[in-house]
Design an enzyme around this catalytic site. Structure first.
Site, PDB file in Angstrom:
ATOM      1  N   GLY B 295      -1.371   0.377  -4.614  1.00 28.83           N
ATOM      2  CA  GLY B 295      -1.678  -0.379  -4.903  1.00 28.83           C
ATOM      3  C   GLY B 295      -1.517  -2.083  -4.228  1.00 28.83           C
ATOM      4  O   GLY B 295      -1.663  -2.788  -4.953  1.00 28.83           O
ATOM      5  N   LYS B 296      -1.157  -1.950  -2.743  1.00 28.52           N
ATOM      6  CA  LYS B 296      -0.691  -3.166  -2.630  1.00 28.52           C
ATOM      7  C   LYS B 296      -1.920  -4.206  -1.551  1.00 28.52           C
ATOM      8  O   LYS B 296      -2.756  -5.375  -2.161  1.00 28.52           O
ATOM      9  CB  LYS B 296       0.265  -3.098  -1.782  1.00 28.52           C
ATOM     10  CG  LYS B 296       1.620  -2.362  -2.412  1.00 28.52           C
ATOM     11  CD  LYS B 296       2.790  -2.723  -1.326  1.00 28.52           C
ATOM     12  CE  LYS B 296       3.488  -1.539  -2.208  1.00 28.52           C
ATOM     13  NZ  LYS B 296       5.122  -1.072  -0.856  1.00 28.52           N
ATOM     14  N   VAL B 297      -2.286  -3.543  -1.118  1.00 26.90           N
ATOM     15  CA  VAL B 297      -3.635  -3.480  -0.355  1.00 26.90           C
ATOM     16  C   VAL B 297      -5.085  -2.423  -0.440  1.00 26.90           C
ATOM     17  O   VAL B 297      -5.127  -1.629  -0.318  1.00 26.90           O
ATOM     18  CB  VAL B 297      -3.190  -3.215   1.403  1.00 26.90           C
ATOM     19  CG1 VAL B 297      -3.988  -3.943   2.040  1.00 26.90           C
ATOM     20  CG2 VAL B 297      -2.105  -4.303   1.450  1.00 26.90           C
TER      21      VAL B 297
END
Lengths: 345, 345, 345, 345
Positions: B295-297
Site C-alpha cells: 500500500g505504499k506505491v
C-alpha cells in the site's frame, strides 16, 4: 484464492544443529571462487570465536529473519557467539519480534498473485514471502504499547529493544527462538541505528502523536553506546550479513574511539556476505581493503563472500556450532556495562 | 607519491544546464532495455514536476555528492524541483556539507595506491575517490561546534541539518552549490533517518561525551515530521536514487498516515535508479510492484532504471531542467510547516 | 616468489558422495529466496532423473572444471545422470582434458601477484586460480597431434571430443575423473558449439596451418546432431550451469525439430544456475518464461537459482546422488546413434 | 490484444550523429565511478581511432542490434571506425540481417502479455522487445536459400556472412543501415565463432538435412582467418560490447600468432562495456588485467565500463563520430586479404 488459502504454507527456520556442514566447508576450501571464499570466511569465523580477547559484533541488513535465518541467528546469541548486534529495524521488529508475538511468515512466489490483489487482501510481500498486514499492525501497536509503559525520556534503540525483550518474556514467547528475546536474556545489546525505519517507527509515531509527554529515540546514544563497547572490548571482529547502515555504523565505531581520545585498534576480523558490487562506489559493496584506508578494518583476517545469505549463512553457522569454539567463550553481557553508566564511559 | 601529490586532481561536479539531454532521452525512448527505461523514467519525472498537486520527495543513498552529482542535486532544490529530501548521512554531512566548508574530493583509482599506505597518509578512499582525513575531522568538529550552540533538547535530523545550513550561510559557502545550504535558503527539509551513521555521528558523540547537558537526535521525530508533510501534501511522488533506509523510510510514510487515522493516497509517482537485484529479497532492489502490495506505491507511473547513478542522473535532470516544468512549481517550504507545530499536526 | 612457489597449492575437486546434502536441501525448501529456489531446483532435478522418458542435457558455461567441479560433473556422466553435454570449449579442453593429461590447477588469489609478473613467469590466471602456461601449450599441441591422426574431413566437435577421449584412454588417464574420458567410455556426446574458442582452437589452427590436407570442424554438424538427439529422445530436460552459447544452443534445438518437420515437445524440465541479470536483455540472464515465448521451454518444471555455481552445484549433485534415481536410468549412449547415420536421421 | 495490436509499436535505432555527446563525456571525466570510467573509455576509443598503426576489432555479445544499437554499430563500419567484427550469431543474423530483409522489432514489456499467450500468437520476446516468429522463420529460410546457391565446401562464418551481404545487396536493403550489408560493401570481415547458435543454425541444418551435398561452416577457419588479420595488422585495439565467446575468441588471437611462430604484440587498446561481475571467475566479467596474465591484452590503455550497453554505447560512438578521428583512417578491407590466400598466410 482467498487470504487464508494464500497464507497457508508456513515458512520455517533452518536448524543448523541438525546437519554438520564441516565436511562441505572443508572440501570447498580446496576449490575456487566463492566456494573457497566461503571456506576461508568460515575459517576466520572460527578463529574469531576462538580468540578469547575478541568481542564479536554481528550486523544484519536485508530480510533475513523473515527468510528462515531467525533461529540460526538466535542460536548465535544463545551460544555466546555474538556480543553485540547492529541491525536494520525490519529484521528486529517486523520480523523477529513479530514472530516472537506468535505471528508467522508464509511461503509465496514473486508473480503468483497480482500485487494489487495482495494489497486488497491485506497481504504484504517480500519477494517470495507473504505477511498478514493485520498482524503487522498488531506488531506496530505492541511497540506503541511498550512505549506507553516507559518513562518519557530519550532512549537508545538498544534500551527500547531490551524493553521489547522484557515484554516478550513477560507475555510468553510465541515462537521457539527469537533474537530480541535471547538478547534480553543474555544481556546482548541490539542496536538499530535507523530505528524509525520499520514497524517500530509506526508504533513510536503513534505514541508521540497521541501523548503530550512522549519518549524519544536518540540515535546519537546508539553510536555512543556502541563506541563505549568498543572502548571496553579493545579487540573486535565483525560478521556482516549484507551492507547498508549496519555495516557503516559498526565500522565507524573505530574512528569514534579515536575522536573521543580513546583510540582502539581496527576491527581485527571482518567478514561480509553480500551480493553488492563495489563498482557503484556505495558502502554496501565497498571492499574491506577500502575500509582499511579509513582506519576501520584490518586486512589480515578479512573475507567477503559473494552470495545471497540464505544459501551460505546456515553453512557457516553450522560449521561454527559443530566446531564448538563458542563453548569456551564468556558471555560479555554488554547490556550490563551500558546500564551502569552515563553518556561518558 | 606523497599526500599532496595523491590529492592533486580535484573532482568536479557536472553542470547539467550546459548540455541538453532531451534529444538523447527522446531517442532512447524508441530503443530497448535500460535506454527505454531511462526515457520512460524521465517522462514520469517531467509528468511529476508538471503535476501541480504533487509534492516531490527525493531519496539519496550511495556516495552521490562525492561523485560529482552534488551540483545537479542542489539544482533540483534551487529550482523548486524537490520539496523534501531523505538521505543517508554521508551524502549530506561528509560530502555536501564538507564541500560547503570549502573542502574538496579528489580523483583516484581503486588499486592505484595500497590502502595500508593511504591509511598511513591519512587519505580515505571511496572506490576511485580520495578524501583528506584531516579535513573530514574538521567536518566532524564543525558538527560538534554547531551542536554546542543549540539548546540541549531533542531535535529531528531535519532541524539539525537546517542549523547546519544556517551555519554555512553565516560562515560563507565554500563551494558554488550545496544541498544543505540551498535547502536552508529554500526551506526544503532534509531528513537523515540514520543521522549518527556518518560524520555527524562523530561530532554528536563528541558533543554528548563532553557535555553534561547535551542535545539528542530523535529519529522518531524524523518519521513524524515526514508523515506530517505527507498529510499536508496529499499527492506525492518519489524520486529514489539508490535504495537503503531512505527508500524504505519514504515509502513507509504512506502507511504512517493510515496508522494515525489520516489516510492519504499511495505515492502517485515512483522512480528508482538502482543496481540492486530483487532476488535477494532486500528492500533496496525490491520492485515497485512489491511496494504496491504494502500500500505504499501506485503502479501506474512507476519505473526503475538499472544503472549506476552517475551515468544517468545527469541526463534525467538535464532533461527536466530544459523541459522547464519546474518554472511553474510553487516552493512548498515545508520547513515552515514543521516549524509552526508540535508533535501532532 | 618464483614460479614453483606460486604454483604450489593444488586445487582439488569436491567429491559429492562424501557428504549428504539432503537434510540441508530439505530444510532450505521451507525458507525463502535462493535457499528455497535451490531446494525447488533440486527437487526438479530429482524428478527429471526419475522420469524414465526424459533425456537429460547438461550445459556448461563459466570456468567450472578448473574451479573444483570437474569430478562432480564427471560423476553425472559415470552414473547415467546425463545423456548429452553442451559446453564452452574451455571447460572441456583447457580444463578437463588438460587435467586428464595429468596437469593441475593451482590455488591463487586475485591481487596476490601482479598480472604483468604472472605474464613474465608464464602463469595464466582465472580469478583466483593459476595455470602453468607451458602445460597449456602442451595441451594445445595434443589437440594438434590428435587432429593429425584423423582423416582430413569435416567433423562435429562431438566427434573430435570423442577422439580426445580415445586418446586419453589409450595414453592413460592422468587424473581420477574426467568428463571427456567418462563421456568416451559411456558414449555420451559432448558438444562445443564454439570449439575454436579455447585451447582446441590453438591446436586446430596449428593443424590447418601446417598441413595441406586438414580436417575442419563443422559447427552446423553440432547443431544437426543435437537436433537428431532431440528427435530421438522426445522428452528432454535441461540442466544449465551458466548461460552463454550452451544455453541458447540447447534451447534452440526444439525449434530446429520443428523446422525439419519433426516437431518435438518443448524441454519439459529446465534448471539454470546463474548470476546473470535479466535486465540487460542478454540471453544468459533471460528468464525461462521468456524462453517459453520462443517455444523452447515449458514452464511447469522450471527454476533458476541465482548463485555462483561452486556454492550450490555440489549440493544439488550430492542430493541427486544420494537420492539415487540415477540407479534406474538407462544409458542412452547417443554417440552410438550418431555414429550410425548420415546428416539426416 | 491480438497479434497485430501487440506488434504495433516499432522499435527505432538511435542516430548518434543527431546529438553531440562530447560536452557530456568531458564533464563525466571529472566525476567518479562509472561516469569517469565512461569518459576514460571514450578517450581511449578516440586515441585508438587516431592511431594510424592500429586495426580496430569490435566484439558484440548480448541483444544489441534488436535493442536500437544497429545503426550506431553500422555507422562504425560505414565510417571506417572498425576493421573486423566478432559477434554472437543472433546480432548478425536474427537481428541485423533480419531487419535488412525488411522486418522490424517491436516495443513490448516484460510482463505485459503472458509468455504462454505470446507463444500461441507466434511472438518471440527478448526482455521488452517482440519479434514476429513467422518473419524469423523467413529469415531462417533465407539462410537456407543462400546456402543452396553456394558451392558445397567448407566456409568460414565470415565467408558466409559476406554472401549474406551480397544477397541483401542484390535483393535491395530493407532498412536504412545494416552491419551485414555495410561490411559487405566495405570489405570488413564479420566472424561468428558459434555461427550455428542462431537463426543461421536453423537455415543451415535445413540445408544439410535436405541436400546430399552440402556446405559446412568450419569454425577453425574463423580462428585462422582472424589470426591472419592479427599477423597482418600488428597493432590492434579491441572494443568489446559484452563478453562471451566474442571477447574470448578475440583476445585469444594474440596467443594464436605465437603458436604459429608469428608472434605479434598484445592488443594495445582494450575497452569493455559489461554488467558482468569478476567474482564468478567466468570470462565475461574477467578483468583486462587478468587477460594480461595470459599475454592477450596490454594494460596501459584498458578500461571497463560497468553499464548496460544501450545506456552508454550511443554516447561513446557519438563522441567518436563528432571528434572525427575516423576521417583519417584508411579502410583496411581485410576481406580482400582473406580472399587472396589459402589456410596459411
Amino acid at each position: 484464492m482467498n487470504k487464508k488459502e494464500i497464507l497457508s504454507d508456513v515458512l520455517r527456520h533452518v536448524d543448523v544443529t541438525t546437519f554438520d556442514a564441516r565436511p562441505l566447508i572443508t572440501a570447498y576450501g580446496d576449490m575456487a571462487f566463492q566456494a573457497r571464499n566461503l571456506s576461508r570466511a568460515t575459517d576466520i569465523l572460527n578463529r574469531m570465536l576462538a580468540d578469547r580477547e575478541c568481542s564479536v559484533i554481528l550486523t544484519l541488513a536485508g530480510s533475513l529473519c523473515s527468510a528462515g535465518l531467525k533461529d540460526a541467528l538466535a542460536l548465535m546469541i544463545e551460544t555466546n557467539m555474538v556480543d553485540a548486534i547492529v541491525s536494520t529495524g525490519a529484521n528486529i521488529v517486523d520480523q523477529d519480534f513479530f514472530e516472537g508475538m506468535g505471528f508467522r511468515h508464509y511461503k509465496g512466489a514473486p508473480h503468483q498473485v497480482d500485487d494489487q490483489k495482495l494489497r486488497e487482501l491485506g497481504i504484504d510481500r517480500i519477494y517470495d514471502t507473504y505477511i498478514d498486514e493485520d498482524e503487522l499492525r498488531e506488531c506496530d501497536m505492541a511497540i506503541a504499547e511498550i512505549a506507553g509503559t516507559l518513562e518519557p525520556r530519550a532512549y537508545s534503540s538498544r534500551e527500547f529493544i531490551q524493553a521489547m525483550g522484557a515484554w516478550l518474556d513477560k507475555r510468553g514467547l510465541g515462537c521457539e527462538h527469537s533474537l530480541v528475546h535471547a538478547a534480553y536474556k543474555k544481556d546482548v545489546p541490539i542496536f538499530c541505528p535507523a530505528f524509525s525505519d520499520c514497524s517500530a517507527g509506526f508504533g513510536l509515531v503513534h505514541h508521540q502523536w497521541h501523548n503530550e509527554k512522549y519518549l524519544t529515540i536518540d540515535s546519537v546514544a546508539d553510536f555512543r553506546e556502541l563506541t563505549r563497547i568498543k572502548i571496553e572490548a579493545g579487540e573486535t571482529g565483525i560478521f556482516m550479513i549484507g551492507g547498508g547502515v549496519p555495516k557503516n555504523f559498526t565500522q565507524d565505531v573505530v574512528v569514534a574511539t579515536d575522536i573521543l581520545g580513546e583510540e582502539k585498534p581496527m576491527h581485527k576480523y571482518a567478514l561480509q556476505i553480500t551480493v553488492a558490487d563495489e563498482r557503484d562506489g556505495a558502502l554496501s559493496g565497498s571492499t574491506l581493503q577500502e575500509a582499511c584506508s579509513w582506519g576501520k578494518v584490518d586486512t589480515v583476517y578479512e573475507q567477503m563472500v559473494w552470495a545471497e545469505a540464505t544459501l551460505v549463512l546456515p553453512l557457516m553457522i553450522s560449521d561454527a556450532w559443530h566446531t564448538g569454539d563458542w563453548k569456551k567463550r564468556a558471555a560479555r553481557q554488554y547490556n550490563k556495562l551500558l546500564a551502569t553508566s552515563g553518556a561518558k564511559a
